[in-house]
Design an enzyme around this catalytic site. Sequence first.
Site, PDB file in Angstrom:
ATOM      1  N   SER A 356       4.939   2.594  -6.662  1.00 53.81           N
ATOM      2  CA  SER A 356       3.998   1.476  -6.716  1.00 53.81           C
ATOM      3  C   SER A 356       4.483   0.344  -7.600  1.00 53.81           C
ATOM      4  CB  SER A 356       2.642   1.969  -7.239  1.00 53.81           C
ATOM      5  OG  SER A 356       2.116   2.986  -6.417  1.00 53.81           O
ATOM      6  N   HIS A 495      -5.095   3.812  -7.897  1.00 56.44           N
ATOM      7  CA  HIS A 495      -4.577   5.170  -7.727  1.00 56.44           C
ATOM      8  C   HIS A 495      -5.221   6.153  -8.703  1.00 56.44           C
ATOM      9  CE1 HIS A 495      -1.647   4.464  -4.616  1.00 56.44           C
ATOM     10  NE2 HIS A 495      -1.174   3.416  -5.261  1.00 56.44           N
TER      11      HIS A 495
END
Length: 580
Positions: A356, A495
């Site tokens: 990410s 997340h």
Amino acid sequence: MKKKSLAILMRARMATPTHPVHQQQLVRTDRPPPPQGASRSGDVDDAGNSTSAPRVVLKDVKEWMQASISVPTEKTEPIDANIEKFSQGYLGLSQEGRRELLLELARDYDVNRARVCELMQQYLNVELPHGTGADAQGAQESNVVEDGGALAMFFRMERNLRDALKPLYAGFFEKLNTHPGGLKLLTTLRADLLALPVKENVPSLRALEAYLKEKLITWLSPASLELHQITWDDSASLLEKIVAYEAVHPIRNLLDLKRRLSEGRRCFGYFHPAIPGEPLIFIEVALLKDIAASIQEVLWDSPPTPEIEATCALFYSISATQPGLSGINLGKFLIKRVIYLLRRDMPHITAFATLSPIPGFMQWLISKLASQIKLAKWESEDMKHISEKGSGSNFREDILLPDEEVTILSSYIKWFNSGTTSEIEFDESEFMDQREHVSEKSAMEIMYEILTSRDWSKSVCLRESLKPSLLRLCARYLLKEKKRGKALDAVANFHLQNGSMVERINWMADHSDKGIEQSGGIMVNYVYRLDKIDTYAQSYLNTGHIHASCSVQQYLQLSSDELDHENHRVETASEDLKIQ
């Protein structure tokens, strides 16, 4: 024939990069293409009229909206006609026309508060039946026959009160949702509400946006969404949308798209029956032997890992397609569904992780450095005043550790003395001025100047000197910097609330201009441990606690005793450095 049509469709949108690393932003679409048959709000002439569709009169659109709201629900034909006219008319309005209509909708079709007050007064004036208190449930049951009439009156009044508390536009939204194309229009309405300037942030508009968000969450529940694996065999129009909506790692050309949908890769999207042929959100997955540490090895590894040898499913891009669904966490359900499918179909996949970006890191760090430099200058100019008080500003903090300061200053001086000024581009006059006064600058000032310069990451000397401090500060940013008790970084918050943990911070994992500008080239692996997802999610949502691996936590575990020892150790080195 299908592939040929797809290539023609995408020819204007794609360009083959000249370099595999630094050309990842050739395709960038911040806003999706307009619906078919709708005019772009920006396509207007000097008079503000649409140039790509027949002129739409705002007054007519308002009248269609009013008629849709006022017509009783049982009269379906007039409603359908008015809704259809309103839908087409709204899409043809300019941005200013949409703004005016939304203001009227929020102001004139809000809750009828006079009616609410009247019903509340009636409710308060009625005497409670015997035994209807919260602590008298048994008494209420024993007197149900005796007080049945009174209770029925209360139930009727409460129902009327609930109905009165609904805004008048509630029924209008319900009618729109049942109309073909209505759900897509509702997302457009909310996108326009979210795009209104701050000066339009009035209470009635906030209430309108909040109510519409609640309804969209209900209408877009996971049970109503369809999961579809997107492949190269899908329609050209769908694949074109994937290219247009990809927001994390732009698709460079047709070969890049085909690669992301072929062997060793998966792409899944959530679809809604009311918006056919267009994903609401989609996720791209790479099947690998291990958790990848850089986006280059994900996008450019050739040949890909044989699927039978893969043990890790890496989520490397997730993109929402509708601005009007901002803040509605469809990604949470999508990730869980994809994990379930992959586990079912590929039992040898045991690790589920992300690679990410950290989009807010560099902005936070540069802002932090700038503020600390200003405070340091203020204190140095007013040293006498501070010494009288016996302490400095409470806002001062040591951004860099002593050994990091020495490393940065030493490397910077060696870099200047080496004469390799061509290694990184600086303005020549600024460069000479820095060289003359570098010994007078603090490490924070040097770091600030490096990070705000162009192409600093291309200098091996500067890059390596900054690596320890940037990794440590990135760990601090991810684990410690909070907003309302949650992670400051938007991607981290997404997340973590879904139940992941911070597994690893990867140095120079994204060499693209965007990656350097937003996160100094650093990327992070979040890992979804299947037996801990719910525990981690609840812990984060309830207390803000962020679970992280030992390797990430070690960046922040320098104790005060170690820091004191380190300060003493580097004092001599700092003095020697100043002499040099």
